[in-house]
Design an enzyme around this catalytic site. Structure first.
Site, PDB file in Angstrom:
ATOM      1  N   GLU A   1      -6.765   4.846   7.765  1.00 25.38           N
ATOM      2  CA  GLU A   1      -6.515   6.241   7.380  1.00 25.38           C
ATOM      3  C   GLU A   1      -7.707   6.807   6.613  1.00 25.38           C
ATOM      4  OE1 GLU A   1      -2.660   5.610   5.583  1.00 25.38           O
ATOM      5  OE2 GLU A   1      -1.857   5.130   7.566  1.00 25.38           O
TER       6      GLU A   1
ATOM      7  N   ASN B   1       0.869  -1.182   0.000  1.00 30.30           N
ATOM      8  CA  ASN B   1       0.000   0.000   0.000  1.00 30.30           C
ATOM      9  C   ASN B   1       0.903   1.229   0.000  1.00 30.30           C
ATOM     10  OD1 ASN B   1      -1.771   2.079   0.526  1.00 30.30           O
ATOM     11  ND2 ASN B   1      -2.202   1.473   2.638  1.00 30.30           N
ATOM     12  N   TRP B   2       0.969   1.885  -1.154  1.00 29.14           N
ATOM     13  CA  TRP B   2       1.873   3.041  -1.272  1.00 29.14           C
ATOM     14  C   TRP B   2       1.300   4.300  -0.630  1.00 29.14           C
ATOM     15  CZ3 TRP B   2       4.866   3.484  -6.568  1.00 29.14           C
ATOM     16  CH2 TRP B   2       5.785   2.428  -6.653  1.00 29.14           C
ATOM     17  N   LYS B   3       0.034   4.286  -0.245  1.00 30.36           N
ATOM     18  CA  LYS B   3      -0.597   5.487   0.322  1.00 30.36           C
ATOM     19  C   LYS B   3      -0.363   6.676  -0.622  1.00 30.36           C
ATOM     20  CE  LYS B   3       0.224   3.461   4.803  1.00 30.36           C
ATOM     21  NZ  LYS B   3       0.212   3.639   6.231  1.00 30.36           N
TER      22      LYS B   3
ATOM     23  N   SER C   1       3.481  -2.246  10.204  1.00 29.75           N
ATOM     24  CA  SER C   1       4.926  -2.320  10.433  1.00 29.75           C
ATOM     25  C   SER C   1       5.537  -3.667  10.060  1.00 29.75           C
ATOM     26  CB  SER C   1       5.252  -1.962  11.893  1.00 29.75           C
ATOM     27  OG  SER C   1       4.923  -0.611  12.145  1.00 29.75           O
TER      28      SER C   1
ATOM     29  N   GLY D   1       2.838   2.114  10.687  1.00 34.42           N
ATOM     30  CA  GLY D   1       3.872   3.133  10.529  1.00 34.42           C
ATOM     31  C   GLY D   1       4.644   3.459  11.793  1.00 34.42           C
TER      32      GLY D   1
ATOM     33  N   HIS E   1      -9.530   1.258   4.984  1.00 38.31           N
ATOM     34  CA  HIS E   1      -8.250   1.448   5.693  1.00 38.31           C
ATOM     35  C   HIS E   1      -8.452   2.444   6.837  1.00 38.31           C
ATOM     36  CE1 HIS E   1      -4.108   2.623   6.463  1.00 38.31           C
ATOM     37  NE2 HIS E   1      -3.751   1.511   5.845  1.00 38.31           N
TER      38      HIS E   1
ATOM     39  N   GLY F   1       2.850  -1.266   4.240  1.00 31.31           N
ATOM     40  CA  GLY F   1       2.889   0.144   3.885  1.00 31.31           C
ATOM     41  C   GLY F   1       4.298   0.587   3.535  1.00 31.31           C
ATOM     42  N   GLY F   2       4.983   1.186   4.511  1.00 29.27           N
ATOM     43  CA  GLY F   2       6.284   1.804   4.276  1.00 29.27           C
ATOM     44  C   GLY F   2       7.282   0.907   3.557  1.00 29.27           C
TER      45      GLY F   2
ATOM     46  N   GLU G   1      -5.321  -4.829  10.758  1.00 38.36           N
ATOM     47  CA  GLU G   1      -4.296  -3.800  10.894  1.00 38.36           C
ATOM     48  C   GLU G   1      -4.519  -3.017  12.184  1.00 38.36           C
ATOM     49  OE1 GLU G   1      -2.365  -2.666   6.930  1.00 38.36           O
ATOM     50  OE2 GLU G   1      -4.111  -1.397   7.169  1.00 38.36           O
TER      51      GLU G   1
HETATM   52  C1  PEP Z   1      -0.789   0.238   6.164  1.00 38.05           C
HETATM   53  O1  PEP Z   1      -1.030   1.403   6.361  1.00 38.05           O
HETATM   54  O2  PEP Z   1      -1.597  -0.469   5.514  1.00 38.05           O
HETATM   55  C2  PEP Z   1       0.443  -0.326   6.702  1.00 38.05           C
HETATM   56  C3  PEP Z   1       0.464  -1.599   6.932  1.00 38.05           C
HETATM   57  O3  PEP Z   1       1.483   0.540   6.923  1.00 38.05           O
HETATM   58  P1  PEP Z   1       2.942   0.212   7.531  1.00 38.05           P
HETATM   59  O4  PEP Z   1       3.393  -1.113   6.941  1.00 38.05           O
HETATM   60  O5  PEP Z   1       3.801   1.349   7.077  1.00 38.05           O
HETATM   61  O6  PEP Z   1       2.786   0.121   9.002  1.00 38.05           O
END
Ligand code: PEP
Length: 241
Positions: A92, A6-8, A196, A164, A90, A217-218, A158
């Protein structure tokens, strides 16, 4: 085993090099890999990934097929741009975009109806976990947002406090939550963990029972860190789907 990036709100044209690098990699048949870039990159990402096993997904959609909804994108438009997957609900989007269980259910229903895979996200906040309410919160989110159809549906657990932050629940906590989600959604729905996920923790998370993949994500923004997670997944066999 499903590994979904997920590149956001990250990525412009030059980031397609990362998609190309992922698309050029190889992974075993039991692993499916997808990247969900922002809307602006969907069509170019799909072209970049054409002729590879990498799938391209979106991060949200509007529930209606078309209409007077300025700034929105429908499920049919995502398909038209080359997406095969969409992330729904999500945290967010729930925090920034007014997403509710009801709207997530409607979007998931609309996504599945056009043949998209829908990844429905649920998860408790840190305060909810500290109160001992994590399981009740996730069960209520699922009760409120699960679509009736199951074909093409995935759930991503999640924990909001793990997104993050570099912090993850204990493996026992993840296993317990995934077992509870499995009991609620049934056997055919893959349940992914997100929050994470990194090259360092992926193998441990992905080898747990009822963990059928990861939403990343990241660590999905760079091909090298994402492919390290894909490699960790390659030694793990999913027990659902
Ligand atoms: C996400 O927002 O879907 C996510 C899993 O982010 P991160 O891996 O950066 O915690």
């Amino acid at each position: 085993m499903y590994i979904v990036g997920n590149w956001k709100m990250h990525g412009t044209g030059e980031s397609l090099a990362e998609i190309a690098a992922v698309a050029a990699a190889r992974w075993p048949e039991h692993v499916s890999v997808a990247v969900c870039p922002p809307f602006t990159l969907l069509e170019r990402a799909a072209r970049t990934a054409a002729d590879s096993r990498l799938q391209i997904g979106a991060q949200d959609m509007h529930v209606a097929p078309h209409g007077a909804h300025t700034g929105e994108v429908s499920a049919a438009m995502l398909l038209d741009a080359g997406a095969t997957i969409v992330i729904i609900g999500h945290s967010e989007r729930r925090a920034d975009g007014g997403e509710t269980d009801d709207s997530a259910r409607a979007k998931a229903t609309a996504a599945l109806a056009v043949g998209l895979t829908a990844i429905l996200c649920v998860g408790e906040t840190g305060a909810e976990r500290d109160r001992g309410d994590a399981h009740a919160v996730v069960a209520a989110q699922l009760a409120g947002s699960l679509p009736e159809a199951r074909r093409g549906l995935m759930v991503a657990y999640e924990p909001v406090w793990a997104i993050g932050t570099g912090r993850i629940p204990t493996l026992a906590d993840v296993a317990g939550m995934h077992a509870a989600i499995r009991a609620q959604v049934g056997a055919g729905v893959p349940v992914l963990y997100g929050g994470s996920v990194s090259a360092g923790n992926a193998a441990g998370l992905l080898s747990l029972g009822h963990v059928d993949g990861a939403l990343v994500g990241g660590a999905s923004l760079k091909a090298a860190s994402f492919l390290a997670i894909v490699e960790a997944a390659s030694g793990c066999v999913a027990d659902a789907a």
